[in-house]
Design a protein around this motif. Structure first.
Motif, PDB file in Angstrom:
ATOM      1  N   SER A  31      14.440  -3.835  -2.598  1.00  0.00           N
ATOM      2  CA  SER A  31      14.054  -2.741  -1.958  1.00  0.00           C
ATOM      3  C   SER A  31      12.998  -2.102  -2.736  1.00  0.00           C
ATOM      4  O   SER A  31      12.974  -1.924  -3.906  1.00  0.00           O
ATOM      5  CB  SER A  31      15.108  -1.667  -1.710  1.00  0.00           C
ATOM      6  N   GLY A  32      11.752  -1.708  -1.938  1.00  0.00           N
ATOM      7  CA  GLY A  32      10.609  -1.465  -2.463  1.00  0.00           C
ATOM      8  C   GLY A  32      10.538   0.330  -2.217  1.00  0.00           C
ATOM      9  O   GLY A  32      11.552   0.740  -1.798  1.00  0.00           O
ATOM     10  N   PRO A  33       9.508   0.872  -2.641  1.00  0.00           N
ATOM     11  CA  PRO A  33       9.194   2.265  -2.758  1.00  0.00           C
ATOM     12  C   PRO A  33       9.149   2.981  -1.354  1.00  0.00           C
ATOM     13  O   PRO A  33       9.129   3.921  -1.018  1.00  0.00           O
ATOM     14  CB  PRO A  33       8.296   2.514  -3.439  1.00  0.00           C
ATOM     15  N   VAL A  34       9.003   2.102  -0.449  1.00  0.00           N
ATOM     16  CA  VAL A  34       8.537   2.673   0.998  1.00  0.00           C
ATOM     17  C   VAL A  34       9.638   2.880   1.838  1.00  0.00           C
ATOM     18  O   VAL A  34      10.404   2.115   1.744  1.00  0.00           O
ATOM     19  CB  VAL A  34       7.232   1.498   1.712  1.00  0.00           C
ATOM     20  N   GLN A  35       9.601   4.104   2.462  1.00  0.00           N
ATOM     21  CA  GLN A  35      10.729   4.496   3.133  1.00  0.00           C
ATOM     22  C   GLN A  35      10.174   4.398   4.712  1.00  0.00           C
ATOM     23  O   GLN A  35       9.218   4.966   4.814  1.00  0.00           O
ATOM     24  CB  GLN A  35      11.338   5.911   2.851  1.00  0.00           C
ATOM     25  N   PHE A  36      11.278   3.923   5.648  1.00  0.00           N
ATOM     26  CA  PHE A  36      10.866   3.736   7.069  1.00  0.00           C
ATOM     27  C   PHE A  36      11.705   4.842   7.835  1.00  0.00           C
ATOM     28  O   PHE A  36      12.711   5.041   7.684  1.00  0.00           O
ATOM     29  CB  PHE A  36      10.927   2.523   7.584  1.00  0.00           C
ATOM     30  N   GLN A  37      10.897   5.340   8.890  1.00  0.00           N
ATOM     31  CA  GLN A  37      11.811   6.218   9.802  1.00  0.00           C
ATOM     32  C   GLN A  37      13.106   5.530  10.581  1.00  0.00           C
ATOM     33  O   GLN A  37      13.812   6.292  11.013  1.00  0.00           O
ATOM     34  CB  GLN A  37      10.857   6.963  10.762  1.00  0.00           C
ATOM     35  N   HIS A  38      12.681   4.429  11.018  1.00  0.00           N
ATOM     36  CA  HIS A  38      13.704   3.502  11.698  1.00  0.00           C
ATOM     37  C   HIS A  38      14.028   2.443  10.804  1.00  0.00           C
ATOM     38  O   HIS A  38      13.342   1.638  10.406  1.00  0.00           O
ATOM     39  CB  HIS A  38      12.950   3.151  12.935  1.00  0.00           C
ATOM     40  N   PRO A  39      15.558   2.181  10.649  1.00  0.00           N
ATOM     41  CA  PRO A  39      16.071   1.194   9.895  1.00  0.00           C
ATOM     42  C   PRO A  39      15.727  -0.114  10.353  1.00  0.00           C
ATOM     43  O   PRO A  39      15.414  -1.115   9.570  1.00  0.00           O
ATOM     44  CB  PRO A  39      17.549   1.470   9.950  1.00  0.00           C
TER      45      PRO A  39
ATOM     46  N   LEU B 150       6.062   5.872   8.734  1.00  0.00           N
ATOM     47  CA  LEU B 150       6.826   6.124   7.486  1.00  0.00           C
ATOM     48  C   LEU B 150       7.005   7.123   6.663  1.00  0.00           C
ATOM     49  O   LEU B 150       6.265   8.162   7.419  1.00  0.00           O
ATOM     50  CB  LEU B 150       5.633   5.135   6.477  1.00  0.00           C
ATOM     51  N   VAL B 151       7.893   7.352   6.180  1.00  0.00           N
ATOM     52  CA  VAL B 151       8.304   8.874   5.328  1.00  0.00           C
ATOM     53  C   VAL B 151       7.285   8.919   4.282  1.00  0.00           C
ATOM     54  O   VAL B 151       6.946   8.175   3.274  1.00  0.00           O
ATOM     55  CB  VAL B 151       9.645   8.638   4.943  1.00  0.00           C
ATOM     56  N   ASP B 152       6.811  10.256   4.224  1.00  0.00           N
ATOM     57  CA  ASP B 152       5.659  10.738   3.358  1.00  0.00           C
ATOM     58  C   ASP B 152       4.481   9.937   3.268  1.00  0.00           C
ATOM     59  O   ASP B 152       3.794  10.344   2.388  1.00  0.00           O
ATOM     60  CB  ASP B 152       6.449  10.925   1.925  1.00  0.00           C
ATOM     61  N   HIS B 153       4.280   9.211   4.095  1.00  0.00           N
ATOM     62  CA  HIS B 153       2.836   8.335   4.058  1.00  0.00           C
ATOM     63  C   HIS B 153       2.404   7.864   2.931  1.00  0.00           C
ATOM     64  O   HIS B 153       1.508   8.492   2.196  1.00  0.00           O
ATOM     65  CB  HIS B 153       1.778   9.354   4.769  1.00  0.00           C
ATOM     66  N   PRO B 154       2.915   6.996   2.318  1.00  0.00           N
ATOM     67  CA  PRO B 154       2.668   6.266   0.910  1.00  0.00           C
ATOM     68  C   PRO B 154       1.416   5.633   1.266  1.00  0.00           C
ATOM     69  O   PRO B 154       1.131   4.980   2.194  1.00  0.00           O
ATOM     70  CB  PRO B 154       3.772   5.375   0.695  1.00  0.00           C
ATOM     71  N   GLY B 155       0.811   5.519   0.050  1.00  0.00           N
ATOM     72  CA  GLY B 155      -0.659   4.541   0.201  1.00  0.00           C
ATOM     73  C   GLY B 155      -0.556   3.213   0.010  1.00  0.00           C
ATOM     74  O   GLY B 155       0.639   2.547   0.063  1.00  0.00           O
TER      75      GLY B 155
END
Length: 533
Positions: A155-163, A134-139
């Motif tokens: 779409s939620g706030p979590v960003q993934f490194q791989h689509p 995950l991008v920026d390691h969200p809680g």
């Protein structure tokens, strides 16, 4: 329209704001949701036609949702159609007032909550297993927010490194969101039922009505079944006996009470059907009842004929009775005897033996019958019911008949059980014994079985019968292998009865498939979930 457009390619000119909120996987979810909405709107058509308020509420919500989903896909024209449909439904809201079943609301909420909960947990678990990608390691709070938003395709706030990871979570949560919505909508629209335990006062009132006016219809006593409800007219003099099966308010026989009061009872029953959005139907009413229901606005078709034996004119003499006479003589020579006795005169031991015999000789686990069956045996309240107990030479109970009262001078066959190993002629012996004993009991008429579409077989046997009627008789003969249509006719015809027509009443021809399924379910020819009592 929604179902068709769900398979069309997405336009690229989407609104920028929606493009930011809804990811690629969300577009796929929107396309699937559009198809589901289209199918549900079709499913709602029957409820809207019956004026169901809950169907109207869902249709308004679905049409508005359809417009939003089409905007997500980029189909502005289709979105306008959805808005127009929503506006039309709101404008015509006064036409949709039929009540729904409150139990369905809780079932729908429970099913929707279960699917939403499962989708949320799976989505959260999918994010957790990708925590190191995950991008920026969200809680975990962001994980939960992302999973919850995914249930509605956003779409939620979590960003993934791989689509692919983001797509997998969106598809999982979106699919469960659709399942939750669909399951809740279907359960919410399930046909309502009515459960009500008859009180002793209700039964006493019905028995008093049958005592005064029960001679008109041989099916009147069957209104005392535990699964039948009554709607009385405003004067309280007449009633309609019915049961709600899968959205069909299925009445049986003629209305109860004096014919002069039938119209008000029928009107009260039809008003109750309209208030709840139920389809009214009447199974196996007689000519007087069919006439009254037709005057109330229902269509009427002949369903079959009821075999009625006139006791004073019955005789085993003559060529036409040769088969019955020989069968009865054969059984009597073999040592078979019959006892004809009222329920109130039976000893406790013999009654217990009769009930055990009836259960042991039943074919299958289901007690069939609704319109012409009481579905109980041996209760003290049914003291006037008549038993025919047939024993072999060794005194073993090999068969029984059970008749219910038909006014002051009639009997109506309720139950027939016979040991198939007892030999040919057991049924004939029991029926003839009942007829022979009837005069001493003050009985002048006996109603035997009901023969569905009897006239088809009778006309096919006549000289000069045309090819159409003969073909129709052959088709019914094939069906008889499963439902004993022809065999019931033959079994009754041998006693030379009078044939009284019975009718099916219904609002319109398009309702006949639903009514047929409801009637088969009520008669226990189809598996049924718990229905009204």
């Amino acid at each position: 329209m929604d179902a068709a457009l769900s398979v069309l390619p997405t336009w690229h000119q989407r609104f920028p704001l929606l493009a930011e909120l809804v990811p690629t996987a969300g577009i796929l979810t929107a396309r699937a949701a559009t198809g589901v909405v289209g199918v549900l709107l079709i499913y709602l058509g029957a409820g809207l036609r019956r004026g169901k308020h809950r169907a109207w509420q869902l249709a308004v919500g679905l049409s508005a949702l359809s417009a939003v989903l089409h905007l997500v896909k980029g189909l502005a024209g289709a979105a306008a159609f959805g808005l127009a449909l929503c506006a039309l439904l709101v404008w015509k809201r006064d036409h949709f007032t039929a009540l729904g079943d409150l139990r369905n609301r809780w079932r729908a909420l429970r099913a929707g909550a279960m699917f939403l909960g499962a989708g949320f947990l799976l989505g959260f678990a999918e994010i957790a297993v990708r925590a190191n990608r995950l991008v920026d390691h969200p809680g975990v709070v962001k994980w939960a927010e992302h999973a919850a938003l995914g249930l509605v395709g956003v779409s939620g706030p979590v960003q993934f490194q791989h689509p692919m990871g983001a797509a997998a979570v969106s598809v999982t949560t979106g699919a469960f969101g659709l399942l939750a919505f669909t399951a809740a909508a279907v359960l919410l629209l399930r046909p309502g039922t009515r459960r009500r335990q008859p009180t002793p006062e209700d039964e006493a009132r019905l028995r008093a009505t049958l005592h005064r006016h029960g001679g008109g219809d041989s099916l009147g006593y069957f209104a005392l079944r535990a699964d039948k409800l009554l709607i009385w007219g405003p004067s309280g003099r007449a009633a309609v006996a019915y049961r709600v099966v899968n959205g069909v308010s299925l009445a049986s026989g003629d209305p109860l009470g004096p014919p002069s009061a039938w119209p008000e009872a029928i009107a009260a029953w039809l008003d109750d059907c309209a208030r709840h959005g139920w389809t009214p139907a009447v199974l196996a009413c007689g000519t007087p009842g069919g006439t009254a229901y037709r005057r109330a606005g229902l269509d009427v078709i002949e369903l079959g004929d009821e075999a009625i034996v006139e006791v004073p004119g019955f005789s085993l003499e003559g060529r036409c009775m040769r088969g019955v006479r020989q069968a009865v003589g054969r059984m009597r020579r073999a040592g078979y005897t019959c006892e004809v006795i009222r329920r109130g005169d039976l000893s406790a031991d013999v009654l217990a033996e009769a009930v055990h015999c009836a259960n042991a000789l039943r074919v299958g686990k289901v007690e069939r019958g609704f319109s012409m069956a009481l579905s109980r045996l041996g209760q003290a309240a049914d003291a006037d019911c008549l038993y025919v107990l047939c024993r072999d030479a060794e005194g073993r109970l090999r068969g029984l008949l059970h008749f219910v009262p038909w006014g002051d001078d009639g009997l109506s066959l309720d139950l027939m059980r016979g040991d198939r190993d007892a030999g040919n002629g057991l049924t004939e012996l029991m029926i003839v014994s009942a007829i022979e004993a009837a005069a001493g009991l003050g009985v002048r008429r006996i109603s035997l079985n009901f023969a569905v579409l009897r006239s088809v077989f009778a006309r096919a046997e006549q000289l000069g019968a045309g090819p159409v009627i003969r073909l129709w008789a052959r088709l019914l003969g094939l069906v008889s292998r499963f439902w004993q249509i022809e065999s019931l006719y033959r079994a009754n015809a041998k006693y030379q009865p009078l044939w009284q027509p019975r009718f099916l009443c219904f609002p319109s021809a398009r309702d006949l498939p639903r009514i047929a399924l409801a009637a088969l379910g009520a008669e226990s020819f189809l598996p049924q979930r718990a229905t009204s009592r």
